[in-house]
Scaffold this motif. Structure first.
Motif, PDB file in Angstrom:
ATOM      1  N   THR A   1       0.825  -1.202   0.000  1.00 48.80           N
ATOM      2  CA  THR A   1       0.000   0.000   0.000  1.00 48.80           C
ATOM      3  C   THR A   1       0.858   1.250   0.000  1.00 48.80           C
ATOM      4  OG1 THR A   1      -0.138  -0.092   2.416  1.00 48.80           O
ATOM      5  CG2 THR A   1      -1.927  -1.095   1.168  1.00 48.80           C
ATOM      6  N   ARG A   2       0.275   2.297  -0.559  1.00 50.45           N
ATOM      7  CA  ARG A   2       0.894   3.608  -0.526  1.00 50.45           C
ATOM      8  C   ARG A   2      -0.057   4.559   0.198  1.00 50.45           C
ATOM      9  NH1 ARG A   2       2.010   5.387  -6.441  1.00 50.45           N
ATOM     10  NH2 ARG A   2      -0.018   4.406  -6.807  1.00 50.45           N
ATOM     11  N   GLY A   3       0.441   5.719   0.521  1.00 49.81           N
ATOM     12  CA  GLY A   3      -0.411   6.691   1.199  1.00 49.81           C
ATOM     13  C   GLY A   3       0.348   7.422   2.278  1.00 49.81           C
ATOM     14  N   ARG A   4      -0.380   8.331   2.944  1.00 49.03           N
ATOM     15  CA  ARG A   4       0.237   9.142   4.000  1.00 49.03           C
ATOM     16  C   ARG A   4      -0.560   8.926   5.267  1.00 49.03           C
ATOM     17  NH1 ARG A   4      -0.632  14.303   0.364  1.00 49.03           N
ATOM     18  NH2 ARG A   4      -2.598  13.155   0.232  1.00 49.03           N
ATOM     19  N   HIS A   5       0.002   8.125   6.159  1.00 47.82           N
ATOM     20  CA  HIS A   5      -0.768   7.683   7.311  1.00 47.82           C
ATOM     21  C   HIS A   5       0.066   7.716   8.581  1.00 47.82           C
ATOM     22  CE1 HIS A   5      -4.043   6.305   4.680  1.00 47.82           C
ATOM     23  NE2 HIS A   5      -3.079   5.937   3.860  1.00 47.82           N
ATOM     24  N   ASP A   6      -0.626   7.760   9.722  1.00 51.40           N
ATOM     25  CA  ASP A   6       0.050   7.794  11.014  1.00 51.40           C
ATOM     26  C   ASP A   6       0.571   6.412  11.391  1.00 51.40           C
ATOM     27  OD1 ASP A   6      -1.064  10.584  12.413  1.00 51.40           O
ATOM     28  OD2 ASP A   6      -2.442   9.711  10.964  1.00 51.40           O
ATOM     29  N   PRO A   7       1.820   6.310  11.858  1.00 48.22           N
ATOM     30  CA  PRO A   7       2.308   5.024  12.345  1.00 48.22           C
ATOM     31  C   PRO A   7       1.613   4.571  13.632  1.00 48.22           C
ATOM     32  CG  PRO A   7       3.923   6.749  12.754  1.00 48.22           C
ATOM     33  CD  PRO A   7       2.855   7.360  11.901  1.00 48.22           C
ATOM     34  N   CYS A   8       0.986   5.531  14.338  1.00 43.18           N
ATOM     35  CA  CYS A   8       0.142   5.219  15.501  1.00 43.18           C
ATOM     36  C   CYS A   8      -0.938   6.297  15.553  1.00 43.18           C
ATOM     37  CB  CYS A   8       0.954   5.212  16.797  1.00 43.18           C
ATOM     38  SG  CYS A   8      -0.030   4.910  18.297  1.00 43.18           S
ATOM     39  N   VAL A   9      -2.207   5.885  15.551  1.00 45.86           N
ATOM     40  CA  VAL A   9      -3.279   6.872  15.472  1.00 45.86           C
ATOM     41  C   VAL A   9      -3.572   7.544  16.807  1.00 45.86           C
ATOM     42  CG1 VAL A   9      -4.367   5.633  13.570  1.00 45.86           C
ATOM     43  CG2 VAL A   9      -5.150   5.217  15.911  1.00 45.86           C
ATOM     44  N   ALA A  10      -3.118   6.973  17.924  1.00 45.76           N
ATOM     45  CA  ALA A  10      -3.522   7.452  19.245  1.00 45.76           C
ATOM     46  C   ALA A  10      -3.243   8.937  19.486  1.00 45.76           C
ATOM     47  CB  ALA A  10      -2.884   6.593  20.337  1.00 45.76           C
ATOM     48  N   PRO A  11      -2.039   9.462  19.167  1.00 43.88           N
ATOM     49  CA  PRO A  11      -1.796  10.884  19.469  1.00 43.88           C
ATOM     50  C   PRO A  11      -2.760  11.838  18.773  1.00 43.88           C
ATOM     51  CG  PRO A  11       0.284   9.754  19.102  1.00 43.88           C
ATOM     52  CD  PRO A  11      -0.797   8.790  18.714  1.00 43.88           C
ATOM     53  N   ARG A  12      -3.082  11.577  17.501  1.00 40.18           N
ATOM     54  CA  ARG A  12      -3.996  12.471  16.793  1.00 40.18           C
ATOM     55  C   ARG A  12      -5.459  12.181  17.108  1.00 40.18           C
ATOM     56  NH1 ARG A  12      -4.679  13.968  11.128  1.00 40.18           N
ATOM     57  NH2 ARG A  12      -3.912  11.939  10.477  1.00 40.18           N
ATOM     58  N   ALA A  13      -5.716  11.051  17.766  1.00 47.47           N
ATOM     59  CA  ALA A  13      -7.096  10.728  18.156  1.00 47.47           C
ATOM     60  C   ALA A  13      -7.552  11.520  19.371  1.00 47.47           C
ATOM     61  CB  ALA A  13      -7.224   9.232  18.443  1.00 47.47           C
ATOM     62  N   ILE A  14      -6.636  12.161  20.076  1.00 47.97           N
ATOM     63  CA  ILE A  14      -6.975  12.863  21.320  1.00 47.97           C
ATOM     64  C   ILE A  14      -8.117  13.865  21.128  1.00 47.97           C
ATOM     65  CG2 ILE A  14      -6.110  14.428  23.111  1.00 47.97           C
ATOM     66  CD1 ILE A  14      -5.122  11.496  23.294  1.00 47.97           C
ATOM     67  N   PRO A  15      -8.010  14.842  20.230  1.00 42.31           N
ATOM     68  CA  PRO A  15      -9.122  15.789  20.081  1.00 42.31           C
ATOM     69  C   PRO A  15     -10.394  15.152  19.541  1.00 42.31           C
ATOM     70  CG  PRO A  15      -7.484  16.138  18.366  1.00 42.31           C
ATOM     71  CD  PRO A  15      -6.887  15.179  19.333  1.00 42.31           C
ATOM     72  N   VAL A  16     -10.265  14.041  18.821  1.00 45.04           N
ATOM     73  CA  VAL A  16     -11.452  13.361  18.283  1.00 45.04           C
ATOM     74  C   VAL A  16     -12.211  12.664  19.409  1.00 45.04           C
ATOM     75  CG1 VAL A  16     -12.304  11.873  16.461  1.00 45.04           C
ATOM     76  CG2 VAL A  16     -10.083  12.974  16.194  1.00 45.04           C
ATOM     77  N   VAL A  17     -11.481  12.011  20.308  1.00 46.71           N
ATOM     78  CA  VAL A  17     -12.114  11.377  21.472  1.00 46.71           C
ATOM     79  C   VAL A  17     -12.820  12.436  22.314  1.00 46.71           C
ATOM     80  CG1 VAL A  17     -11.650  10.219  23.664  1.00 46.71           C
ATOM     81  CG2 VAL A  17     -10.578   9.384  21.564  1.00 46.71           C
ATOM     82  N   GLU A  18     -12.129  13.536  22.599  1.00 45.96           N
ATOM     83  CA  GLU A  18     -12.742  14.609  23.383  1.00 45.96           C
ATOM     84  C   GLU A  18     -14.024  15.110  22.715  1.00 45.96           C
ATOM     85  OE1 GLU A  18      -8.553  16.465  25.204  1.00 45.96           O
ATOM     86  OE2 GLU A  18      -9.756  17.617  23.780  1.00 45.96           O
ATOM     87  N   ALA A  19     -13.980  15.234  21.393  1.00 53.89           N
ATOM     88  CA  ALA A  19     -15.141  15.740  20.656  1.00 53.89           C
ATOM     89  C   ALA A  19     -16.341  14.824  20.785  1.00 53.89           C
ATOM     90  CB  ALA A  19     -14.776  15.922  19.186  1.00 53.89           C
ATOM     91  N   MET A  20     -16.130  13.519  20.612  1.00 53.94           N
ATOM     92  CA  MET A  20     -17.246  12.584  20.688  1.00 53.94           C
ATOM     93  C   MET A  20     -17.832  12.533  22.096  1.00 53.94           C
ATOM     94  SD  MET A  20     -17.824  11.658  17.680  1.00 53.94           S
ATOM     95  CE  MET A  20     -19.204  10.621  18.158  1.00 53.94           C
ATOM     96  N   VAL A  21     -16.978  12.583  23.108  1.00 54.88           N
ATOM     97  CA  VAL A  21     -17.462  12.593  24.491  1.00 54.88           C
ATOM     98  C   VAL A  21     -18.288  13.856  24.736  1.00 54.88           C
ATOM     99  CG1 VAL A  21     -16.744  12.746  26.912  1.00 54.88           C
ATOM    100  CG2 VAL A  21     -15.621  11.123  25.371  1.00 54.88           C
ATOM    101  N   ALA A  22     -17.814  14.993  24.236  1.00 52.42           N
ATOM    102  CA  ALA A  22     -18.537  16.250  24.413  1.00 52.42           C
ATOM    103  C   ALA A  22     -19.897  16.213  23.735  1.00 52.42           C
ATOM    104  CB  ALA A  22     -17.703  17.409  23.868  1.00 52.42           C
ATOM    105  N   MET A  23     -19.954  15.653  22.533  1.00 50.99           N
ATOM    106  CA  MET A  23     -21.231  15.567  21.815  1.00 50.99           C
ATOM    107  C   MET A  23     -22.243  14.727  22.582  1.00 50.99           C
ATOM    108  SD  MET A  23     -19.664  15.159  17.969  1.00 50.99           S
ATOM    109  CE  MET A  23     -21.074  14.213  17.396  1.00 50.99           C
ATOM    110  N   VAL A  24     -21.777  13.619  23.151  1.00 49.18           N
ATOM    111  CA  VAL A  24     -22.671  12.769  23.942  1.00 49.18           C
ATOM    112  C   VAL A  24     -23.187  13.514  25.169  1.00 49.18           C
ATOM    113  CG1 VAL A  24     -22.795  10.695  25.374  1.00 49.18           C
ATOM    114  CG2 VAL A  24     -21.625  10.606  23.172  1.00 49.18           C
ATOM    115  N   LEU A  25     -22.277  14.171  25.891  1.00 47.78           N
ATOM    116  CA  LEU A  25     -22.662  14.817  27.145  1.00 47.78           C
ATOM    117  C   LEU A  25     -23.592  16.008  26.919  1.00 47.78           C
ATOM    118  CD1 LEU A  25     -19.324  14.657  29.169  1.00 47.78           C
ATOM    119  CD2 LEU A  25     -21.321  13.155  29.321  1.00 47.78           C
TER     120      LEU A  25
END
Length: 386
Positions: A331-355
């Motif tokens: 495969t080719r492409g531009r991707h994170d070797p680990c998604v966790a660091p960039r997932a931080i604001p996404v996790v916060e966002a989903m939790v905020a939407m639920v609350l």
């Protein structure tokens, strides 16, 4: 019947749109309360935390992810009408770049299952399954976080607590005092500098080999109003779990003691009640993770979300073509070797939407008449600045 799967929420309702390599992405927020002070900069701060190309351990795709609010704002305040937030794609790759991968299924991607479901080949770059779809979530989450902070003083913080086999011990982070600045102080977004360096080294090790690793994101929510969530099917954990498990690459979630609680007895696990110095009923421990019976109890909500290794790796893998022949694919492409660091604001966002959605539901059902002060507390804990 809702079958598109692109909308979340009942009262604070968010729909995301766009594809990874189309013209742009974004969201429409319906049900946002009027008279909330809101600017593009309020949203841009979290989009900047999510965007690619930040450092060597993130995707090298070059996008500014500059947002534009296209509706729902007048004189700097929300009007109560739908808010549309748009973010253009400026560094997308064309069909030629993905032509080879369009012929074969990428292992552990959504290419195959999208075909199984829709019978139409997905667009280049993964389309709606791409993590670029989360831009709309982060934009909506920024609005939700501002509502929660202004109305109830609620703070949502997420950080990386594990990368591959590097595990941050829980006792090294105080969930009541950890700050946003401590988390954002390094590129892996771990609040402990020593373990942050270990995590970065683990990501670097696989990155140079063209491979990837998974990780765990811990999310804490402080100053949560009591009473959010409902019994039976709409428990707060169930709503948060659905939101977290809708994120790209997420594979597991637990709350409070989580699976570790299975090793305890009831007498060891129970959170005993006591009266604090302000006359409030509190719990001495928080193994329930701030939620009991599917309803928030006012203690800090704690949860952990597991993310699998990024499926795009630069190693040759066995797969099958769309016309059903065995083959090999690099495969080719531009991707994170680990998604966790960039997932931080996404996790916060989903939790905020639920609350926010649950806060509005609680207000609608239980706050129309005067509360019972012997048992209930007001939802509002912070002075609204208008």
């Amino acid at each position: 019947i809702q079958s598109s799967g692109s909308t979340y929420g009942t009262h604070f309702r968010v729909t995301t749109f766009g594809e990874s390599h189309g013209g742009g992405v974004g969201c429409v927020i319906d049900g946002c309360p009027p008279r909330l002070s809101l600017s593009e900069q309020d949203i841009q701060r979290d989009l900047d935390r999510r965007r690619p190309g930040q450092n060597r351990i993130t995707s090298p795709r070059k996008e500014t992810d500059t947002c534009k609010i296209a509706s729902g704002i007048a004189d700097g305040f929300t009007t109560g009408s739908p808010i549309k937030v748009e973010v253009p794609n400026t560094d997308q790759r064309g069909e030629d770049y993905y032509s080879e991968m369009a012929l074969a299924y990428r292992p552990s991607h959504a290419d195959a299952t999208y075909d199984f479901k829709y019978g139409v080949a997905s667009v280049q770059g993964g389309g709606r399954s791409s993590a670029r779809e989360t831009i709309g979530r982060v934009a909506a989450g920024a609005v939700a976080k501002k509502i929660l902070l202004q109305y109830a003083g609620t703070q949502i913080l997420a950080y990386v607590s594990q990368v591959h086999n590097v595990v941050l011990p829980e006792d090294l982070v105080n969930s009541e005092t950890v700050t946003h600045d401590q988390i954002e102080n390094n590129i892996v977004r771990c609040p402990n500098p020593e373990y942050a360096e270990k995590m970065i080294a683990a990501i670097d090790d696989v990155r140079v080999k063209g491979d990837s690793v998974g990780g765990i994101v811990t999310c804490i929510v402080r100053n949560v109003p009591r009473g959010l969530g409902s019994p039976v099917f709409d428990k707060l954990e169930a709503e948060l779990a659905k939101a977290a498990m809708s994120l790209p690459a997420s594979k597991g979630i637990d709350f409070g003691s989580g699976f570790a609680g299975t090793f305890m007895t009831g007498s060891e696990h129970n959170d005993e009640f006591y009266m604090d110095e302000h006359g409030r009923i509190r719990t001495k421990t928080n193994r329930s993770g701030g939620i009991q019976g599917g309803i928030s109890n006012g203690e800090t909500i704690t949860m952990r979300i597991a993310f699998k290794p990024t499926p795009t790796i630069f190693k040759k893998q066995n797969t099958v073509t769309r016309d059903k022949h065995d083959t090999e694919l690099t495969t080719r492409g531009r991707h994170d070797p680990c998604v966790a660091p960039r997932a931080i604001p996404v996790v916060e966002a989903m939790v905020a939407m639920v609350l926010v959605d649950q806060l509005m539901a609680q207000y609608a059902q239980c706050m129309l008449f005067p509360i019972n002060p012997a048992l209930q507390e007001p939802l509002q804990k912070a002075k609204v600045p208008f």
